[in-house]
Design a protein around this motif. Structure first.
Motif, PDB file in Angstrom:
ATOM      1  N   UNK A 124      31.292  43.750  45.205  1.00  0.00           N
ATOM      2  CA  UNK A 124      32.484  44.373  44.632  1.00  0.00           C
ATOM      3  C   UNK A 124      33.526  43.335  44.201  1.00  0.00           C
ATOM      4  N   UNK A 125      33.617  42.223  44.920  1.00  0.00           N
ATOM      5  CA  UNK A 125      34.563  41.176  44.527  1.00  0.00           C
ATOM      6  C   UNK A 125      34.172  40.559  43.193  1.00  0.00           C
ATOM      7  N   UNK A 126      32.895  40.220  43.036  1.00  0.00           N
ATOM      8  CA  UNK A 126      32.423  39.660  41.766  1.00  0.00           C
ATOM      9  C   UNK A 126      32.554  40.675  40.632  1.00  0.00           C
ATOM     10  N   UNK A 127      32.381  41.960  40.959  1.00  0.00           N
ATOM     11  CA  UNK A 127      32.437  43.005  39.946  1.00  0.00           C
ATOM     12  C   UNK A 127      33.867  43.315  39.512  1.00  0.00           C
ATOM     13  N   UNK A 128      34.814  43.277  40.455  1.00  0.00           N
ATOM     14  CA  UNK A 128      36.162  43.769  40.184  1.00  0.00           C
ATOM     15  C   UNK A 128      37.205  42.680  39.958  1.00  0.00           C
ATOM     16  N   UNK A 129      36.922  41.437  40.372  1.00  0.00           N
ATOM     17  CA  UNK A 129      37.914  40.375  40.163  1.00  0.00           C
ATOM     18  C   UNK A 129      38.253  40.152  38.681  1.00  0.00           C
ATOM     19  N   UNK A 130      37.304  40.372  37.718  1.00  0.00           N
ATOM     20  CA  UNK A 130      37.704  40.262  36.309  1.00  0.00           C
ATOM     21  C   UNK A 130      38.831  41.209  35.897  1.00  0.00           C
ATOM     22  N   UNK A 131      38.993  42.339  36.599  1.00  0.00           N
ATOM     23  CA  UNK A 131      40.106  43.240  36.301  1.00  0.00           C
ATOM     24  C   UNK A 131      41.441  42.544  36.604  1.00  0.00           C
ATOM     25  N   UNK A 132      41.510  41.860  37.751  1.00  0.00           N
ATOM     26  CA  UNK A 132      42.711  41.086  38.079  1.00  0.00           C
ATOM     27  C   UNK A 132      42.908  39.982  37.051  1.00  0.00           C
ATOM     28  N   UNK A 133      41.819  39.348  36.658  1.00  0.00           N
ATOM     29  CA  UNK A 133      41.872  38.286  35.653  1.00  0.00           C
ATOM     30  C   UNK A 133      42.513  38.798  34.359  1.00  0.00           C
ATOM     31  N   UNK A 134      42.111  39.991  33.905  1.00  0.00           N
ATOM     32  CA  UNK A 134      42.664  40.551  32.669  1.00  0.00           C
ATOM     33  C   UNK A 134      44.142  40.890  32.823  1.00  0.00           C
ATOM     34  N   UNK A 135      44.503  41.488  33.957  1.00  0.00           N
ATOM     35  CA  UNK A 135      45.900  41.844  34.196  1.00  0.00           C
ATOM     36  C   UNK A 135      46.789  40.599  34.215  1.00  0.00           C
ATOM     37  N   UNK A 136      46.387  39.597  35.010  1.00  0.00           N
ATOM     38  CA  UNK A 136      47.208  38.388  35.166  1.00  0.00           C
ATOM     39  C   UNK A 136      47.260  37.597  33.858  1.00  0.00           C
ATOM     40  N   UNK A 137      46.144  37.523  33.121  1.00  0.00           N
ATOM     41  CA  UNK A 137      46.130  36.813  31.836  1.00  0.00           C
ATOM     42  C   UNK A 137      47.139  37.432  30.874  1.00  0.00           C
ATOM     43  N   UNK A 138      47.169  38.776  30.837  1.00  0.00           N
ATOM     44  CA  UNK A 138      48.130  39.460  29.974  1.00  0.00           C
ATOM     45  C   UNK A 138      49.568  39.190  30.388  1.00  0.00           C
ATOM     46  N   UNK A 139      49.824  39.172  31.710  1.00  0.00           N
ATOM     47  CA  UNK A 139      51.183  38.939  32.203  1.00  0.00           C
ATOM     48  C   UNK A 139      51.649  37.514  31.928  1.00  0.00           C
ATOM     49  N   UNK A 140      50.753  36.542  32.077  1.00  0.00           N
ATOM     50  CA  UNK A 140      51.123  35.138  31.874  1.00  0.00           C
ATOM     51  C   UNK A 140      51.533  34.860  30.427  1.00  0.00           C
ATOM     52  N   UNK A 141      50.996  35.662  29.490  1.00  0.00           N
ATOM     53  CA  UNK A 141      51.378  35.484  28.088  1.00  0.00           C
ATOM     54  C   UNK A 141      52.819  35.910  27.823  1.00  0.00           C
ATOM     55  N   UNK A 142      53.386  36.701  28.744  1.00  0.00           N
ATOM     56  CA  UNK A 142      54.766  37.178  28.581  1.00  0.00           C
ATOM     57  C   UNK A 142      55.777  36.341  29.358  1.00  0.00           C
ATOM     58  N   UNK A 143      55.295  35.291  30.038  1.00  0.00           N
ATOM     59  CA  UNK A 143      56.203  34.414  30.795  1.00  0.00           C
ATOM     60  C   UNK A 143      56.737  33.330  29.874  1.00  0.00           C
ATOM     61  N   UNK A 144      58.044  33.175  29.853  1.00  0.00           N
ATOM     62  CA  UNK A 144      58.655  32.140  29.028  1.00  0.00           C
ATOM     63  C   UNK A 144      58.502  30.780  29.707  1.00  0.00           C
ATOM     64  N   UNK A 145      57.946  29.820  28.991  1.00  0.00           N
ATOM     65  CA  UNK A 145      57.687  28.494  29.554  1.00  0.00           C
ATOM     66  C   UNK A 145      58.973  27.761  29.917  1.00  0.00           C
ATOM     67  N   UNK A 146      60.096  28.204  29.339  1.00  0.00           N
ATOM     68  CA  UNK A 146      61.381  27.561  29.650  1.00  0.00           C
ATOM     69  C   UNK A 146      61.704  27.680  31.141  1.00  0.00           C
ATOM     70  N   UNK A 147      61.274  28.793  31.747  1.00  0.00           N
ATOM     71  CA  UNK A 147      61.504  28.982  33.179  1.00  0.00           C
ATOM     72  C   UNK A 147      60.731  27.943  33.991  1.00  0.00           C
TER      73      UNK A 147
END
Length: 529
Positions: free
Chosen positions: A132-155
């Motif tokens: 289940x970890x190998x199967x479901x960890x890509x979901x976290x990967x997609x969520x976090x990847x999307x969120x990181x694109x919205x973080x301003x590098x200035x911070x």
């Protein structure tokens, strides 16, 4: 209301009335809490879901950070491979790990023959968590990847200017910013792990979880008790709802509004760190894909009865199409009808919840998210209990399968459609109406073309999750409505691994083609959430 609220309400009532006397009673709940056997199943499920959620966050969170901040060779292709590894049914991963790490698995035999060491087998708690970890960890990967694109590098640069670097910068600055996203992804992983039936059924070996317990209590060779199964289901729904509300509360307390005017850009690393980071990404991708690749390989092996022998052939595929060809046809037919209904319903619900806001549409918006927190086996039981007599006798028919698929997978298309609608300015519709177009004509000519990309994207994700659905299908199917996932599961149980591998490969190819269609129609190179 008819196909979600009514069945769940019926399930609730059934759990409080004695199956024999028909009197109001707490007997089913007393039975559950009075016997350690039943309570252990709930504890096992909680233990598995928490372990899988934490491990998925610990693995996929840093992986998404590496892929976002470091230039990885073949990065876009790697992201697609990671996504593909998550799109097959979890129980197929369980079956492939049996072939690899089972008592007579390829890796197990290799380690024993070469190193003289007997590895721990894949069965029980460890195996369930691994799959289940190998199967479901890509979901976290997609969520976090999307969120990181919205973080301003200035911070990040501001933190570095104050000598906050490395792990400390990530923990103090970045993690708080993306906490709501991590919690949202964690909730989805938690619910998927809690609801999974196939994995613990195949490799649990006595390590019984709640979905397996509900299934065995409901469909028992010695006479199942649907009232007791309903009582267990009610407890699981209450628990899942509590986790969902807790996640929403914490997310609202920790939420931030960000505008990434200076988004994080991947940078080229040099030296040992570059080699190590590439190695981590490639190793994870290889391990995540290994089960599917090995299943594909075994589908071309010669078989003698149910046993693999030396040589290669298409025998398994011939048997799959000759014996279980109907399941392939049923999968496409049921998924096709479900997707048409999902698209129509999702467009209308997304439109009224975004563009016609009221107290009623707010309730509708929350209500349509409920399938996220209702495990598939529980929804299947609720539908069977509710629609097993006239005038709504749907049990055993194609209708009940379609209803289950639509209810379970509708939220994906609603969310993606609503996300696009939020970006459509109301003034565009107002301009159309001011030029004499009716509200309906404005919807079809103006609004619908603008939201169609989100509708298609969500529909393809819904399609993929429908064709890999097992927990609901295993409860509802009959000989005439057997799907590919049910066929694969039954072939694995029978030990007919060649046919199971062939069907799994066909399902994987359909999934990959669906993803490529998603990328083509949406114009994206990845899926983020």
């Amino acid at each position: 209301m008819i196909f979600l609220a009514y069945p769940l309400f019926t399930l609730l009532l059934k759990s409080f009335f004695d199956g024999k006397s028909g009197d109001f009673s707490f007997a089913y709940f007393q039975k559950f809490f009075s016997k350690q056997y039943y309570f252990n199943a709930l504890f096992n499920s909680i233990k598995v879901t928490i372990s899988v959620t934490l491990l998925s966050i610990l693995i996929a969170g840093p992986l998404a950070y590496i892929m976002t901040t470091v230039k990885i060779k073949g990065g876009n292709f790697i992201k697609i491979l990671i996504l593909i590894s998550s799109m097959s049914a979890p129980f197929i991963g369980a079956y492939s790990w049996i072939l690899l790490l089972g008592r007579n698995g390829v890796i197990t035999n290799f380690v024993r023959d070469v190193f003289g060491f007997t590895m721990p087998d894949v069965y029980g708690f460890t195996g369930i968590v691994l799959v289940l970890t190998l199967q479901l960890s890509p979901l976290i990967f997609m969520f976090v990847s999307g969120a990181l694109k919205n973080v301003d590098n200035s911070l990040m640069e501001a933190a570095e200017s104050m000598n906050c670097t490395g792990i400390r910068k990530m923990w103090k600055v970045l993690v708080p910013l993306i906490t709501p996203t991590i919690l949202a992804g964690g909730l989805l992983v938690f619910m998927r792990a809690l609801a999974d039936f196939g994995t613990p059924m195949l490799i649990g070996e006595g390590y019984k979880t709640i979905p397996v317990l509900i299934f065995t209590e409901f469909i028992s060779e010695v006479g199942g008790d649907d009232g007791f199964a309903a009582a267990i289901s009610v407890l699981v729904v209450i628990f899942a709802t509590a986790v969902f509300l807790l996640q929403k509360y914490v997310s609202n307390r920790k939420s931030f509004t960000m505008s990434a005017l200076n988004p994080i850009e991947p940078k080229q690393k040099k030296g040992l760190s570059n080699i190590v980071l590439h190695g981590i990404v490639y190793l994870y991708t290889a391990i995540a894909l290994m089960p599917q690749l090995y299943v594909m390989y075994t589908s071309f092996l010669k078989t003698s009865g149910r046993i693999f022998v030396k040589g290669y052939s298409f025998d398994s595929y011939r048997q799959a199409f000759s014996k279980i060809g109907d399941s392939i046809y049923n999968t496409f037919l049921l998924a096709g009808i479900s997707i048409i209904l999902i698209i129509v319903i999702a467009m209308l619900i997304a439109y009224v919840t975004v563009k016609r806001k009221s107290a009623l549409t707010n309730v509708l918006d929350v209500f349509t998210m409920f399938p996220y927190i209702v495990p598939g086996s529980i929804l299947g039981i609720a539908l069977l209990v509710s629609f097993n007599q006239k005038p709504m006798l749907f049990s055993g028919t194609m209708i009940i399968m379609v209803v289950a698929f639509v209810i379970r997978r509708l939220p994906y298309t609603i969310r993606s459609s609503a996300a696009v609608l939020h970006q459509v300015n109301d003034s565009i519709e107002e301009a159309s109406i001011s030029l004499g177009a009716s509200t309906m004509r404005t919807f079809y000519k103006i609004t619908l073309p603008m939201m169609i990309s989100g509708v298609i994207a969500g529909a393809i994700i819904s399609w993929i999750t429908i064709i890999t659905e097992l927990s609901t299908s295993i409860i509802l199917y009959t000989g005439r409505t057997k799907t590919m996932t049910v066929a694969i599961y039954t072939e694995v149980i029978r030990g007919n691994y060649g046919v199971a591998a062939a069907l799994s490969t066909i399902l994987t190819i359909i999934t990959v083609l669906s993803l490529l269609l998603f990328f083509k129609l949406s114009g994206k190179k990845e899926v983020t959430m």
